[in-house]
Scaffold this active site. Structure first.
Site, PDB file in Angstrom:
ATOM      1  N   LYS A 170       1.057  -1.174   0.021  1.00 32.34           N
ATOM      2  CA  LYS A 170      -0.109  -0.092  -0.068  1.00 32.34           C
ATOM      3  C   LYS A 170       0.800   1.081   0.050  1.00 32.34           C
ATOM      4  CE  LYS A 170      -4.000  -1.278   2.585  1.00 32.34           C
ATOM      5  NZ  LYS A 170      -4.625  -1.177   4.042  1.00 32.34           N
ATOM      6  N   LYS A 206     -10.331  -6.442   2.177  1.00 29.83           N
ATOM      7  CA  LYS A 206     -11.038  -6.157   3.500  1.00 29.83           C
ATOM      8  C   LYS A 206     -11.513  -4.742   3.901  1.00 29.83           C
ATOM      9  CE  LYS A 206      -8.663  -6.177   7.487  1.00 29.83           C
ATOM     10  NZ  LYS A 206      -7.922  -6.187   8.625  1.00 29.83           N
ATOM     11  N   LYS A 257     -10.271  -0.151   9.108  1.00 34.25           N
ATOM     12  CA  LYS A 257     -10.750   1.147   9.522  1.00 34.25           C
ATOM     13  C   LYS A 257      -9.814   2.350   9.053  1.00 34.25           C
ATOM     14  CE  LYS A 257      -9.647  -0.572  14.101  1.00 34.25           C
ATOM     15  NZ  LYS A 257      -8.490  -1.212  14.000  1.00 34.25           N
TER      16      LYS A 257
HETATM   17  N1  AQP Z   1     -13.169  -6.744   7.640  1.00 34.14           N
HETATM   18  C1  AQP Z   1     -13.027  -7.171   8.880  1.00 34.14           C
HETATM   19  N2  AQP Z   1     -13.722  -8.357   8.910  1.00 34.14           N
HETATM   20  C2  AQP Z   1     -13.806  -9.237   9.886  1.00 34.14           C
HETATM   21  N3  AQP Z   1     -13.102  -8.873  10.997  1.00 34.14           N
HETATM   22  C3  AQP Z   1     -12.206  -7.956  11.150  1.00 34.14           C
HETATM   23  N4  AQP Z   1     -11.197  -7.403  11.733  1.00 34.14           N
HETATM   24  C4  AQP Z   1     -10.764  -6.054  11.354  1.00 34.14           C
HETATM   25  N5  AQP Z   1     -11.251  -6.175  10.111  1.00 34.14           N
HETATM   26  C5  AQP Z   1     -12.167  -7.076   9.783  1.00 34.14           C
HETATM   27  C6  AQP Z   1     -10.995  -7.931  13.084  1.00 34.14           C
HETATM   28  O1  AQP Z   1     -11.251  -6.830  13.961  1.00 34.14           O
HETATM   29  C7  AQP Z   1     -10.422  -6.900  15.141  1.00 34.14           C
HETATM   30  C8  AQP Z   1      -9.369  -5.552  15.273  1.00 34.14           C
HETATM   31  O2  AQP Z   1      -8.426  -5.662  14.715  1.00 34.14           O
HETATM   32  P1  AQP Z   1      -7.283  -4.623  14.915  1.00 34.14           P
HETATM   33  O3  AQP Z   1      -7.907  -3.254  14.974  1.00 34.14           O
HETATM   34  O4  AQP Z   1      -6.329  -4.694  16.083  1.00 34.14           O
HETATM   35  O5  AQP Z   1      -6.659  -4.477  13.509  1.00 34.14           O
HETATM   36  P2  AQP Z   1      -6.937  -5.045  12.280  1.00 34.14           P
HETATM   37  O6  AQP Z   1      -7.071  -6.499  11.925  1.00 34.14           O
HETATM   38  O7  AQP Z   1      -5.682  -4.483  11.500  1.00 34.14           O
HETATM   39  O8  AQP Z   1      -8.121  -3.980  11.939  1.00 34.14           O
HETATM   40  P3  AQP Z   1      -8.429  -2.866  10.544  1.00 34.14           P
HETATM   41  O9  AQP Z   1      -9.732  -2.529  10.842  1.00 34.14           O
HETATM   42  O10 AQP Z   1      -7.905  -3.638   9.393  1.00 34.14           O
HETATM   43  O11 AQP Z   1      -7.314  -2.054  11.203  1.00 34.14           O
HETATM   44  P4  AQP Z   1      -6.187  -1.050  10.247  1.00 34.14           P
HETATM   45  O12 AQP Z   1      -6.748  -0.498   9.318  1.00 34.14           O
HETATM   46  O13 AQP Z   1      -5.842  -0.049  11.582  1.00 34.14           O
HETATM   47  O14 AQP Z   1      -5.263  -2.019   9.966  1.00 34.14           O
HETATM   48  C9  AQP Z   1      -9.393  -8.095  14.698  1.00 34.14           C
HETATM   49  O15 AQP Z   1      -9.945  -9.339  15.383  1.00 34.14           O
HETATM   50  C10 AQP Z   1      -9.440  -8.038  13.319  1.00 34.14           C
HETATM   51  O16 AQP Z   1      -9.247  -9.512  12.972  1.00 34.14           O
END
Ligand code: AQP
Length: 318
Positions: A114, A195, A198
């Protein structure tokens, strides 16, 4: 009774993916297990973030936890940065993992891609080690996560095996990841091949449902979700990514199997299908958001929850 631990990092506004894939399920553990749920604010530093946004989002996540039914009397809710012992364990554990292993992590590789390989912080590279430190700190047995985090839990196993075998003692416990049956990977509504994340940026963020979005906005995003040129509502995540994603969201919200959801839409057109998905989301998210607002407006209470949780977690960590 098992020791359960999970967390979410306050790296941006919470998405429907975070909700379905992770914290919606946390409260189901608290009655019969020793449950530890934290706000992963140190992890949030792995990508650039404004200090005020980090502070405010940390309270948001705690409020979402409470709104989803987590009860500080039944489980330990705390902030990652309040437990300094984790930093020490992290410093120890980095010696039991190889750079090659870390560079194979999908989330890391996606981040490099990215950002075109530029300004890649070491924190994002060693992220799974800090996650392993959190898991080992509390002798975690069960870790409820979305699909994307499973690889990191598996890496924690490698660290534990290496560490335990070197010292010929079962010091570190191997945690088991648990993902929801439906909705372990909710996809972006505008680009269902990636995916819903956030911290992702997209044009007007139409593909990401934020839990804090207004009802009108949520409905609009669902109604304009990308589908395909067919008319049949069918689960086929290879050829019909958009429709399959919406079916997954619907089934998760209704607590039913995907097959059951598919049957409900036999003969339905996409417009009607999307309206039903939006209704299902709002049925659950509407009241959830009201509970969230109540907690979010009481920072004194939120501080108290964090303080109490930290003192309980610290005892175990020590
Ligand atoms: N799209 C998704 N579908 C299902 N589960 C999801 N999780 C994240 N996105 C999805 C789950 O949410 C939890 C929180 O994860 P995190 O905040 O520690 O980091 P992440 O997995 O990196 O979540 P994001 O939203 O993608 O954050 P960014 O953009 O900051 O990297 C985890 O259990 C994750 O699996």
């Amino acid at each position: 009774m098992s020791r359960v631990l999970s967390g979410v990092k306050p790296s941006g506004k919470m998405t429907l993916g975070n909700y379905i894939g992770s914290f919606r399920n946390f409260s189901s553990f608290q009655d019969e297990n020793e449950t530890y749920i934290f706000v992963a604010d140190v992890h949030a530093l792995t990508k650039p973030i404004d200090a005020n946004v980090l502070r405010s989002t940390t309270y948001d996540i705690l409020s979402f936890y409470l709104a989803s039914g987590l009860d500080p009397e039944k489980c330990v809710i705390f902030k990652q940065s309040d437990i300094l012992e984790v930093a020490m364990l992290n410093a120890i554990l980095v010696n039991y993992i190889y750079m090659g292993e870390l560079s194979r992590m999908i989330q890391y590789k996606e981040h490099v891609q990215k950002n075109n390989g530029k300004e890649i912080g070491c924190g994002i590279f060693t992220y799974p080690v800090l996650m392993a430190a959190d898991l080992f700190m509390y002798d975690t047995e069960i870790c409820p996560v979305g699909e994307d985090q499973r690889q990191h839990v598996e890496l924690a196993h490698d660290i534990a095996r290496r560490f335990n075998s070197r010292y010929k003692e079962e010091v570190l416990k191997l945690p088991r990841s648990v993902t929801p049956k439906t909705g372990k990977r909710i996809m972006n509504l505008q680009d269902p091949s990636k995916k819903m994340s956030k911290s992702d940026k997209d044009d007007e963020q139409k593909g990401i449902i934020y839990l804090q979005d207004d009802e009108k906005v949520i409905r609009k995003k669902i109604m304009s979700a990308v589908t395909d040129s067919e008319t049949e509502v069918r689960y086929d995540p290879v050829n019909k990514k958009g429709v399959s994603n919406l079916l997954t969201i619907y089934a998760a919200m209704k607590n039913i199997d995907i097959e059951e959801a598919e049957k409900e839409f036999v003969g339905s057109n996409y417009g009607n299908f999307k309206r039903c998905v939006a209704d299902a989301v709002m049925e659950e998210i509407g009241p959830f958001k009201e509970r969230f607002e109540k907690f979010r407006n009481d920072e004194a209470y939120l501080n108290k929850v964090f303080e109490d949780g930290a003192s309980k977690a610290r005892k175990v960590a020590k």
